[in-house]
Design an enzyme around this catalytic site. Structure first.
Site, PDB file in Angstrom:
ATOM      1  N   GLN A  64     -36.367   1.938  41.693  1.00 49.04           N
ATOM      2  CA  GLN A  64     -37.255   2.428  42.761  1.00 49.04           C
ATOM      3  C   GLN A  64     -38.491   3.145  42.220  1.00 49.04           C
ATOM      4  O   GLN A  64     -38.962   4.122  42.798  1.00 49.04           O
ATOM      5  CB  GLN A  64     -36.460   3.288  43.750  1.00 49.04           C
ATOM      6  CG  GLN A  64     -35.371   2.432  44.407  1.00 49.04           C
ATOM      7  CD  GLN A  64     -34.795   3.010  45.664  1.00 49.04           C
ATOM      8  OE1 GLN A  64     -34.678   4.220  45.781  1.00 49.04           O
ATOM      9  NE2 GLN A  64     -34.408   2.156  46.600  1.00 49.04           N
ATOM     10  N   TYR A  91     -34.740  -4.975  57.496  1.00 52.23           N
ATOM     11  CA  TYR A  91     -35.910  -4.299  56.916  1.00 52.23           C
ATOM     12  C   TYR A  91     -37.015  -4.146  57.970  1.00 52.23           C
ATOM     13  O   TYR A  91     -37.523  -5.135  58.507  1.00 52.23           O
ATOM     14  CB  TYR A  91     -36.464  -5.082  55.705  1.00 52.23           C
ATOM     15  CG  TYR A  91     -35.525  -5.149  54.501  1.00 52.23           C
ATOM     16  CD1 TYR A  91     -34.395  -4.344  54.392  1.00 52.23           C
ATOM     17  CD2 TYR A  91     -35.794  -6.036  53.456  1.00 52.23           C
ATOM     18  CE1 TYR A  91     -33.552  -4.426  53.298  1.00 52.23           C
ATOM     19  CE2 TYR A  91     -34.952  -6.110  52.341  1.00 52.23           C
ATOM     20  CZ  TYR A  91     -33.827  -5.304  52.287  1.00 52.23           C
ATOM     21  OH  TYR A  91     -33.003  -5.389  51.187  1.00 52.23           O
TER      22      TYR A  91
HETATM   23  N1  LIG Z   1     -29.198  -5.943  48.890  1.00 53.81           N
HETATM   24  C1  LIG Z   1     -29.406  -4.669  48.986  1.00 53.81           C
HETATM   25  O1  LIG Z   1     -28.560  -3.886  49.422  1.00 53.81           O
HETATM   26  C2  LIG Z   1     -30.732  -4.132  48.528  1.00 53.81           C
HETATM   27  C3  LIG Z   1     -30.936  -2.741  48.340  1.00 53.81           C
HETATM   28  C4  LIG Z   1     -32.186  -2.324  47.874  1.00 53.81           C
HETATM   29  C5  LIG Z   1     -33.205  -3.244  47.628  1.00 53.81           C
HETATM   30  N2  LIG Z   1     -32.986  -4.574  47.843  1.00 53.81           N
HETATM   31  C6  LIG Z   1     -34.043  -5.595  47.564  1.00 53.81           C
HETATM   32  O2  LIG Z   1     -34.592  -5.367  46.276  1.00 53.81           O
HETATM   33  C7  LIG Z   1     -36.002  -5.175  46.377  1.00 53.81           C
HETATM   34  C8  LIG Z   1     -36.483  -4.204  45.313  1.00 53.81           C
HETATM   35  O3  LIG Z   1     -35.744  -2.998  45.323  1.00 53.81           O
HETATM   36  P1  LIG Z   1     -36.379  -1.556  45.617  1.00 53.81           P
HETATM   37  O4  LIG Z   1     -37.602  -1.714  46.439  1.00 53.81           O
HETATM   38  O5  LIG Z   1     -35.271  -0.701  46.105  1.00 53.81           O
HETATM   39  O6  LIG Z   1     -36.715  -0.970  44.172  1.00 53.81           O
HETATM   40  P2  LIG Z   1     -37.670  -1.359  42.945  1.00 53.81           P
HETATM   41  O7  LIG Z   1     -38.078  -2.742  43.015  1.00 53.81           O
HETATM   42  O8  LIG Z   1     -36.942  -0.884  41.749  1.00 53.81           O
HETATM   43  O9  LIG Z   1     -38.899  -0.366  43.191  1.00 53.81           O
HETATM   44  C9  LIG Z   1     -39.885  -0.666  44.134  1.00 53.81           C
HETATM   45  C10 LIG Z   1     -40.883   0.485  44.231  1.00 53.81           C
HETATM   46  O10 LIG Z   1     -41.359   0.856  42.931  1.00 53.81           O
HETATM   47  C11 LIG Z   1     -42.773   1.069  42.967  1.00 53.81           C
HETATM   48  N3  LIG Z   1     -43.351  -0.021  42.147  1.00 53.81           N
HETATM   49  C12 LIG Z   1     -43.000  -1.339  42.116  1.00 53.81           C
HETATM   50  N4  LIG Z   1     -43.716  -2.010  41.208  1.00 53.81           N
HETATM   51  C13 LIG Z   1     -44.534  -1.117  40.630  1.00 53.81           C
HETATM   52  C14 LIG Z   1     -45.480  -1.220  39.617  1.00 53.81           C
HETATM   53  N5  LIG Z   1     -45.730  -2.373  39.003  1.00 53.81           N
HETATM   54  N6  LIG Z   1     -46.163  -0.095  39.254  1.00 53.81           N
HETATM   55  C15 LIG Z   1     -45.919   1.080  39.844  1.00 53.81           C
HETATM   56  N7  LIG Z   1     -44.998   1.231  40.829  1.00 53.81           N
HETATM   57  C16 LIG Z   1     -44.317   0.143  41.221  1.00 53.81           C
HETATM   58  C17 LIG Z   1     -43.194   0.965  44.434  1.00 53.81           C
HETATM   59  O11 LIG Z   1     -43.054   2.241  45.063  1.00 53.81           O
HETATM   60  P3  LIG Z   1     -44.098   3.475  44.857  1.00 53.81           P
HETATM   61  O12 LIG Z   1     -45.441   2.887  44.563  1.00 53.81           O
HETATM   62  O13 LIG Z   1     -44.033   4.233  46.118  1.00 53.81           O
HETATM   63  O14 LIG Z   1     -43.506   4.244  43.704  1.00 53.81           O
HETATM   64  C18 LIG Z   1     -42.136   0.041  44.991  1.00 53.81           C
HETATM   65  O15 LIG Z   1     -41.955   0.173  46.362  1.00 53.81           O
HETATM   66  C19 LIG Z   1     -36.222  -4.702  47.815  1.00 53.81           C
HETATM   67  O16 LIG Z   1     -37.544  -4.926  48.265  1.00 53.81           O
HETATM   68  C20 LIG Z   1     -35.209  -5.546  48.554  1.00 53.81           C
HETATM   69  O17 LIG Z   1     -35.721  -6.853  48.749  1.00 53.81           O
HETATM   70  C21 LIG Z   1     -31.773  -5.024  48.270  1.00 53.81           C
END
Ligand SMILES: NC(=O)c1ccc[n+]([C@@H]2O[C@H](COP(=O)([O-])OP(=O)(O)OC[C@H]3O[C@@H](n4cnc5c(N)ncnc54)[C@H](OP(=O)(O)O)[C@@H]3O)[C@@H](O)[C@H]2O)c1
Length: 316
Positions: A211, A61
């Site tokens: 996301q 990351y």
């Molecule tokens: N193992 C793997 O292959 C893998 C793959 C993906 C992710 N991950 C892990 O999982 C974590 C989370 O996944 P993700 O970042 O893909 O997706 P997520 O948690 O579903 O979405 C995160 C995004 O949603 C928005 N958001 C989050 N909370 C919010 C709220 N309360 N109100 C409004 N908008 C909000 C933000 O973007 P905006 O404000 O721009 O909309 C944020 O960057 C990652 O940080 C990582 O640690 C792991």
């Protein structure tokens, strides 16, 4: 604060974690443009103030920047935190020594002497087979550089295999980190949820807000458009957003009953599955605080069932 054991590893974490992929990453996320180090530090502090002490990152990351930021923040935090990071099984990492050198580099960026949870980011095993990889991880546990071993994106079969190899060394497989939300439920149909329960492995649910889709802030008539890699994602197109409207309508309805937000209801639904820890990303303090508010209350069985029903199209 609700806590959960990571499988049978003895590592205990808060029932929700914060994902730090967006901290320092400008390949997929827009780090450095509409948010930066100040905002993600505030997200970290807000999480701690809300009682969340579990953070997920990876060596890839932001090319190490996410680990570096977490290392700095946790050094200055009065509250101890539990950090999970990930090993990238790149094709050129063909020997066990690659694991010990990756662990050493993560330890240095995180400013730690021991990594509480070390996960294999994806199941690439073409040039380094699972046996070599799991035994290299077991060696790290024995050396004390990592406490618990996890995997990520592993199928039910791959998870079973990793579990068996580690068991021969007397080490439990703690977690499988998988994509899981109301809009990504294949882990249920592919047997991953059931196998994890059978083997005593905890699931970490990544992208638990799809996301940002499950926050409800992106909808066909909204001027707000997602940035970064999501601009190419068809789920954020007008057609994609129309498809998820039934799920968002129910989330919004339930949220109003509890004076919560759709995001909090979506995360609460995941927690209600049992054995699942959501790790939503948060780019700023408001998002971290809101996501932490998924804890401390519970949807009823009937509400959990209604959400299950409306999200069935995402089982496949
Ligand atoms: N193992 C793997 O292959 C893998 C793959 C993906 C992710 N991950 C892990 O999982 C974590 C989370 O996944 P993700 O970042 O893909 O997706 P997520 O948690 O579903 O979405 C995160 C995004 O949603 C928005 N958001 C989050 N909370 C919010 C709220 N309360 N109100 C409004 N908008 C909000 C933000 O973007 P905006 O404000 O721009 O909309 C944020 O960057 C990652 O940080 C990582 O640690 C792991």
């Amino acid at each position: 604060m609700q806590t959960i054991n990571l499988g049978q590893t003895g590592v205990q974490v808060t029932a929700l974690g914060i994902g730090a992929w967006a901290w320092g990453d400008s390949l997929f996320w827009n780090y450095g443009q509409n948010y930066g180090a100040t905002q993600v530090k505030e997200a970290f502090d807000a999480a701690i103030n809300a009682g969340i002490t579990f953070f997920d990152t990876a060596e890839v990351y932001g090319k190490g920047e996410s680990e570096r930021l977490l290392g700095q923040f946790s050094q200055h935090s009065p509250t101890p935190v539990t950090i999970a990071t990930k090993y990238a099984p790149f094709p050129w990492r063909t020997r066990a020594v690659s694991v010990s050198s990756a662990v050493a580099q993560s330890l240095s960026r995180l400013q730690l002497t021991q990594i509480p949870l070390y996960q294999v980011h994806w199941p690439f095993s073409f040039l380094m087979n699972q046996k070599t990889l799991m035994n290299a991880l077991a060696d790290e546990v024995e050396k004390g550089t990592i406490v618990a071993v996890g995997v990520s994106n592993y199928s039910a079969e791959q998870m079973k295999q990793a579990h068996q190899i580690l068991a021969q060394r007397g080490i439990p497989l703690g977690v499988n980190q998988v994509k899981y939300s109301l809009l990504s439920r294949k882990v249920e149909t592919k047997g991953i949820v059931a196998t994890a329960k059978d083997l005593g492995i905890t699931l970490l649910a990544y992208s638990p807000l799809a996301q940002g889709l499950l926050t409800g802030k992106y909808h066909p008539s909204s001027p707000q458009k997602p940035d970064g890699g999501r601009r190419m994602d068809a789920r954020f197109s007008a057609k994609g957003l129309e498809k998820i409207a039934p799920v968002l309508n129910l989330l919004t309805h339930l949220a109003s009953q509890y004076q919560k937000t759709p995001a909090q209801v979506a995360l609460n639904w995941l927690i209600a599955q049992g054995n699942v820890i959501p790790i939503p990303g948060a780019k700023n303090a408001a998002q971290a605080r809101e996501n932490a508010g998924a804890l401390g209350w519970q949807l009823t069985h009937s509400e959990v069932a209604q959400l299950e029903e409306v999200s069935r199209p995402w089982l496949i």
